[in-house]
Design an enzyme around this catalytic site. Structure first.
Site, mmCIF file in Angstrom:
data_model
loop_
_atom_site.group_PDB
_atom_site.id
_atom_site.type_symbol
_atom_site.label_atom_id
_atom_site.label_comp_id
_atom_site.label_asym_id
_atom_site.label_seq_id
_atom_site.Cartn_x
_atom_site.Cartn_y
_atom_site.Cartn_z
ATOM 1 N N ASP A 123 -35.762 34.164 -18.363
ATOM 2 C CA ASP A 123 -37.032 34.222 -19.088
ATOM 3 C C ASP A 123 -37.192 35.465 -19.944
ATOM 4 O OD1 ASP A 123 -38.324 31.788 -18.668
ATOM 5 O OD2 ASP A 123 -38.912 32.348 -16.650
ATOM 6 N N ASP A 182 -37.567 24.535 -19.054
ATOM 7 C CA ASP A 182 -38.252 25.691 -19.632
ATOM 8 C C ASP A 182 -37.322 26.526 -20.510
ATOM 9 O OD1 ASP A 182 -38.953 24.830 -16.946
ATOM 10 O OD2 ASP A 182 -40.495 26.380 -16.878
#
Length: 412
Positions: A123, A182
């Site tokens: 991320d 994601d």
């Protein structure tokens, strides 16, 4: 390919009648004075030591704060940069614009050390958001350039050429290589860094990851798995399942929104999967995922946490999934219009769908008394974290307003 959006338009007409008949109006809350007031109030009261808002409590709507080394820490400073962009779009006084820029830089400061050392893993793409925004203001900002390049290097180091993807979650057994939908949102930092450095390997990693996501995350009907687990040694798919959705065969709405956005991303011609490669499968995949999202909405148009979760007990809404999908649909609309010749019908359809989705979900989630802009977000329903304000939902809400103004569809 055109059959996809035509078919979707026909099905969607039964759910959201205004789409395809007349252009819906964006919600006035996008430019309510409360947007700037609430964000400014939070920005002027930073915790010591530095922490970042992630989601609110469920009662008063007060922000809960987390350490910088958290995957969501880039969203609040990115929101400050988005309000700096809005100040320019809306011709606010120069001093006001300068204040938002200064706040964006101040709130980004605690993220700078993360470029050298973080535990966020895949991320890092989200951590890069304020630094990418800074480069739009000052392309020569050395701190931002260094941060973007280091974050991209972190993500590239998680790439396995046998699997063809960047690893999402670390696992006790390194042979188990887990990739989540994601991660389509994290590819942008690879493209940005490639444009800064000329490092084509970063671009190739992003394209490989997108190709594997198309192949193994997206189902034939356009829905998506949350997690695909590969064998790191052979590259074979071991399992497909969910971590935040209702079941392994269901479609978690925020993951679906990440997919629409990731495959539609047209931040600039150099950053777009489709625009850079001219690979029609990326555009086709974005259309398929958008079609599933829109045609599986309930009759009221409120985005549920999971499209296939049972109605009893009541399934929570997720305004953050709605706002991410809105931005993805706007990007998809822009992609359709950029084709040669332009697909005006498809572009208009996706834009109207985005505005309709924005209006319905804003009406439900708008909370003037909360510190967040929106409520009714679901962070992680299996863990009981729902009915909150969420920092990334707010970020995408502000971004949607900016996009509509820049497209000449809204005035400030």
């Amino acid at each position: 390919m055109r059959m996809l959006w035509c078919s979707a338009a026909l099905r969607l007409a039964f759910l959201l009648p205004t789409i395809g008949t007349s252009a819906p109006s964006p919600p006035t809350e996008l430019f309510s004075p409360l947007v700037a007031e609430k964000v400014l109030r939070t920005a002027l009261s930073p915790p010591t030591p530095a922490q970042y808002p992630q989601y609110t409590d469920r009662a008063a709507g007060d922000w809960l704060y987390f350490a910088p080394d958290t995957w969501t820490s880039g969203f609040f400073p990115a929101t400050l940069y988005a309000l700096h962009a809005r100040a320019q779009l809306c011709r606010w006084p120069a001093a006001n614009a300068a204040q938002w820029l200064a706040l964006g830089r101040r709130w980004s400061a605690a993220e700078v050390p993360l470029a050298a050392d973080n535990t966020v893993g895949h991320d890092v793409g989200f951590l890069s958001y304020p630094f990418v925004a800074e480069l739009a203001v000052n392309p020569h900002n050395a701190t931002a350039i260094t941060a973007v390049n280091r974050f991209a290097s972190d993500l590239a180091a998680r790439f396995n050429p046998v699997v063809g993807c960047t690893r999402s979650w670390d696992t006790p057994n390194p042979v188990d290589f887990e990739v989540i939908i994601d991660n389509m949102m994290n590819l942008e930092v690879l493209f940005v860094s490639a444009s800064l450095t000329g490092n084509k390997t970063l671009q190739n990693i992003a394209i490989s990851h997108a190709n594997k996501t198309m192949q193994n995350h997206v189902r034939p009907d356009g829905s998506s798995f949350h997690v695909v687990e590969y064998n790191a040694t052979t590259g074979d798919v071991i399992a497909r399942f969910t971590a935040q959705g209702y079941s392994n065969s269901s479609t978690w709405s925020r993951g679906q929104a990440w997919g629409i956005y990731g495959f539609s991303n047209s931040t600039s011609p150099t950053l777009s999967l489709y625009m850079h490669t001219q690979h029609p499968d990326y555009l086709t995949t974005a259309r398929r995922m958008a079609s599933y999202f829109l045609t599986h909405l309930p009759s009221d148009g409120i985005v549920p946490w999971d499209f296939n979760a049972p109605l009893t007990p009541p399934r929570p809404a997720d305004s953050s999934a709605a706002m991410a999908a809105v931005n993805g649909l706007i990007l998809l609309s822009q992609q359709e219009r950029s084709l040669s010749p332009p697909n005006i019908t498809g572009s208009t359809y996706y834009l109207n769908a985005a505005i309709q989705l924005l209006g319905v979900n804003t009406k439900l989630a708008w909370r003037p008394a909360w510190q967040s802009l929106l409520a009714n977000g679901t962070v992680n329903n299996p863990e009981g974290n729902n009915l909150t304000g969420i920092v990334y939902g707010d970020y995408f809400f502000v971004q949607a307003g900016n996009e509509l103004v820049s497209m000449g569809l809204m005035s400030c």
